[in-house]
Design a protein around this motif. Structure first.
Motif, PDB file in Angstrom:
ATOM      1  N   GLY A   3       0.696  -1.131  -0.146  1.00  0.00           N
ATOM      2  CA  GLY A   3       0.031   0.151  -0.022  1.00  0.00           C
ATOM      3  C   GLY A   3       0.823   1.167   0.031  1.00  0.00           C
ATOM      4  O   GLY A   3       1.953   1.218   0.531  1.00  0.00           O
ATOM      5  N   LYS A   4       0.270   2.249  -0.602  1.00  0.00           N
ATOM      6  CA  LYS A   4       0.991   3.437  -0.763  1.00  0.00           C
ATOM      7  C   LYS A   4       1.393   4.257   0.563  1.00  0.00           C
ATOM      8  O   LYS A   4       2.468   4.634   0.771  1.00  0.00           O
ATOM      9  CB  LYS A   4      -0.049   4.595  -1.322  1.00  0.00           C
ATOM     10  CG  LYS A   4       0.582   6.077  -1.565  1.00  0.00           C
ATOM     11  CD  LYS A   4      -0.145   6.877  -2.364  1.00  0.00           C
ATOM     12  CE  LYS A   4      -1.279   7.662  -1.477  1.00  0.00           C
ATOM     13  NZ  LYS A   4      -0.947   8.683  -0.719  1.00  0.00           N
ATOM     14  N   ASP A   5       0.888   3.964   1.548  1.00  0.00           N
ATOM     15  CA  ASP A   5       1.248   4.399   3.183  1.00  0.00           C
ATOM     16  C   ASP A   5       1.913   3.302   3.767  1.00  0.00           C
ATOM     17  O   ASP A   5       2.228   3.524   5.164  1.00  0.00           O
ATOM     18  CB  ASP A   5      -0.006   5.145   3.539  1.00  0.00           C
ATOM     19  CG  ASP A   5      -0.297   6.697   2.689  1.00  0.00           C
ATOM     20  OD1 ASP A   5       0.633   7.061   2.420  1.00  0.00           O
ATOM     21  OD2 ASP A   5      -1.676   6.572   2.598  1.00  0.00           O
ATOM     22  N   SER A   6       2.129   2.379   3.288  1.00  0.00           N
ATOM     23  CA  SER A   6       2.674   1.013   4.060  1.00  0.00           C
ATOM     24  C   SER A   6       4.111   0.934   3.815  1.00  0.00           C
ATOM     25  O   SER A   6       4.351   0.662   2.610  1.00  0.00           O
ATOM     26  CB  SER A   6       1.894  -0.098   3.859  1.00  0.00           C
ATOM     27  OG  SER A   6       0.485   0.059   4.251  1.00  0.00           O
ATOM     28  N   PRO A   7       4.899   0.567   4.848  1.00  0.00           N
ATOM     29  CA  PRO A   7       6.240   0.237   4.502  1.00  0.00           C
ATOM     30  C   PRO A   7       6.154  -1.183   4.092  1.00  0.00           C
ATOM     31  O   PRO A   7       5.335  -2.128   4.311  1.00  0.00           O
ATOM     32  CB  PRO A   7       6.920   0.291   5.898  1.00  0.00           C
ATOM     33  CG  PRO A   7       5.873   0.216   6.876  1.00  0.00           C
ATOM     34  CD  PRO A   7       4.700   0.794   6.031  1.00  0.00           C
ATOM     35  N   LEU A   8       7.357  -1.559   3.219  1.00  0.00           N
ATOM     36  CA  LEU A   8       7.487  -2.963   2.836  1.00  0.00           C
ATOM     37  C   LEU A   8       7.299  -4.324   3.895  1.00  0.00           C
ATOM     38  O   LEU A   8       7.047  -5.172   3.821  1.00  0.00           O
ATOM     39  CB  LEU A   8       8.681  -3.161   2.030  1.00  0.00           C
ATOM     40  CG  LEU A   8       9.042  -2.577   0.686  1.00  0.00           C
ATOM     41  CD1 LEU A   8      10.400  -2.588   0.037  1.00  0.00           C
ATOM     42  CD2 LEU A   8       8.095  -3.207  -0.273  1.00  0.00           C
ATOM     43  N   THR A   9       7.829  -3.710   4.872  1.00  0.00           N
ATOM     44  CA  THR A   9       7.805  -4.763   6.040  1.00  0.00           C
ATOM     45  C   THR A   9       6.670  -4.901   6.772  1.00  0.00           C
ATOM     46  O   THR A   9       6.535  -5.830   7.627  1.00  0.00           O
ATOM     47  CB  THR A   9       8.951  -4.379   7.044  1.00  0.00           C
ATOM     48  OG1 THR A   9       8.819  -3.148   7.823  1.00  0.00           O
ATOM     49  CG2 THR A   9      10.579  -4.227   6.730  1.00  0.00           C
ATOM     50  N   SER A  37      13.843   1.577   0.290  1.00  0.00           N
ATOM     51  CA  SER A  37      13.221   0.976  -1.078  1.00  0.00           C
ATOM     52  C   SER A  37      11.766   1.038  -1.024  1.00  0.00           C
ATOM     53  O   SER A  37      11.126   0.860   0.074  1.00  0.00           O
ATOM     54  CB  SER A  37      13.586  -0.461  -0.941  1.00  0.00           C
ATOM     55  OG  SER A  37      13.180  -1.196  -1.988  1.00  0.00           O
ATOM     56  N   ARG A  38      10.957   0.765  -2.151  1.00  0.00           N
ATOM     57  CA  ARG A  38       9.634   0.771  -2.382  1.00  0.00           C
ATOM     58  C   ARG A  38       9.406  -0.461  -3.183  1.00  0.00           C
ATOM     59  O   ARG A  38       8.332  -0.587  -3.892  1.00  0.00           O
ATOM     60  CB  ARG A  38       9.129   1.994  -2.950  1.00  0.00           C
ATOM     61  CG  ARG A  38       8.966   3.223  -2.095  1.00  0.00           C
ATOM     62  CD  ARG A  38       8.111   2.959  -0.796  1.00  0.00           C
ATOM     63  NE  ARG A  38       6.402   2.503  -1.162  1.00  0.00           N
ATOM     64  CZ  ARG A  38       5.663   2.004  -0.561  1.00  0.00           C
ATOM     65  NH1 ARG A  38       6.190   1.524   0.769  1.00  0.00           N
ATOM     66  NH2 ARG A  38       4.382   2.177  -0.919  1.00  0.00           N
ATOM     67  N   GLU A  49       2.188   0.505  -4.286  1.00  0.00           N
ATOM     68  CA  GLU A  49       1.129   0.835  -4.847  1.00  0.00           C
ATOM     69  C   GLU A  49       1.236   2.109  -5.651  1.00  0.00           C
ATOM     70  O   GLU A  49       0.846   2.226  -6.840  1.00  0.00           O
ATOM     71  CB  GLU A  49      -0.078   0.964  -4.145  1.00  0.00           C
ATOM     72  CG  GLU A  49      -1.522   1.466  -4.460  1.00  0.00           C
ATOM     73  CD  GLU A  49      -2.385   1.910  -3.296  1.00  0.00           C
ATOM     74  OE1 GLU A  49      -3.697   1.892  -3.638  1.00  0.00           O
ATOM     75  OE2 GLU A  49      -1.958   2.292  -2.212  1.00  0.00           O
ATOM     76  N   GLU A  50       1.730   3.028  -5.389  1.00  0.00           N
ATOM     77  CA  GLU A  50       1.679   4.438  -5.969  1.00  0.00           C
ATOM     78  C   GLU A  50       2.522   4.286  -7.301  1.00  0.00           C
ATOM     79  O   GLU A  50       2.281   4.986  -8.240  1.00  0.00           O
ATOM     80  CB  GLU A  50       2.582   5.419  -5.170  1.00  0.00           C
ATOM     81  CG  GLU A  50       4.124   5.398  -4.746  1.00  0.00           C
ATOM     82  CD  GLU A  50       4.357   4.260  -3.822  1.00  0.00           C
ATOM     83  OE1 GLU A  50       5.459   3.981  -3.328  1.00  0.00           O
ATOM     84  OE2 GLU A  50       3.258   3.609  -3.043  1.00  0.00           O
TER      85      GLU A  50
END
Length: 143
Positions: A3-9, A37-38, A49-50
């Motif tokens: 998600g756009k506002d969520s970190p990879l972890t 990273s994204r 997502e972005e």
């Protein structure tokens, strides 16, 4: 997709790396995976997502298709046979060591070959060379 506002972890595949300096690859520096990273390649490629929804306005990777890049990592690691990977490794070595194609230098610079940290991203290692080249081939890298 993260998600756009969520970190990879926040994803189960990367949860064990939350707060780990260097993240999955123990990348140099103090940044964690979430800070630097994204997207990630490997068996379970992921991108933000972005970027997936609108590459052009992605604040971090504007104009770059990060999913194509991360899928290329998966293809290189799990989808190509050993002979083809060996040919790609040999071409990377020629490009970096002989032709110095990825050195960040001025034309007048005659110094020895640059360290990986002084090269363009495609010159970092064979994995990034293949992923970046795939983006260029697919015309999904900003020019």
């Amino acid at each position: 997709v993260v998600g756009k506002d969520s970190p990879l972890t926040t994803l189960p595949e990367f949860r064990h790396l939350r707060g780990v300096k260097g993240g999955l690859t123990l990348h140099e520096g103090d940044a964690t995976l979430d800070e630097r990273s994204r997207g990630q390649g490997g068996l379970f490629p992921v991108c933000g997502e972005e970027n997936l929804l609108d590459c052009a306005s992605d604040p971090r990777y504007a104009g770059r298709d990060i999913l194509a890049h991360e899928l290329a990592h998966c293809l290189f690691e799990y989808g190509l046979d050993d002979a083809l990977r060996a040919r790609i490794r040999a071409q990377f070595a020629r490009s970096v060591e002989v032709e110095r194609r990825w050195d960040r230098k001025k034309e007048s610079d005659s110094s020895p070959q640059k360290a990986p940290s002084e090269r363009a991203y495609a010159g970092t290692n064979v994995d990034e060379y293949f992923a970046e080249s795939t983006m260029w081939y697919d015309d999904t890298a900003n020019h």
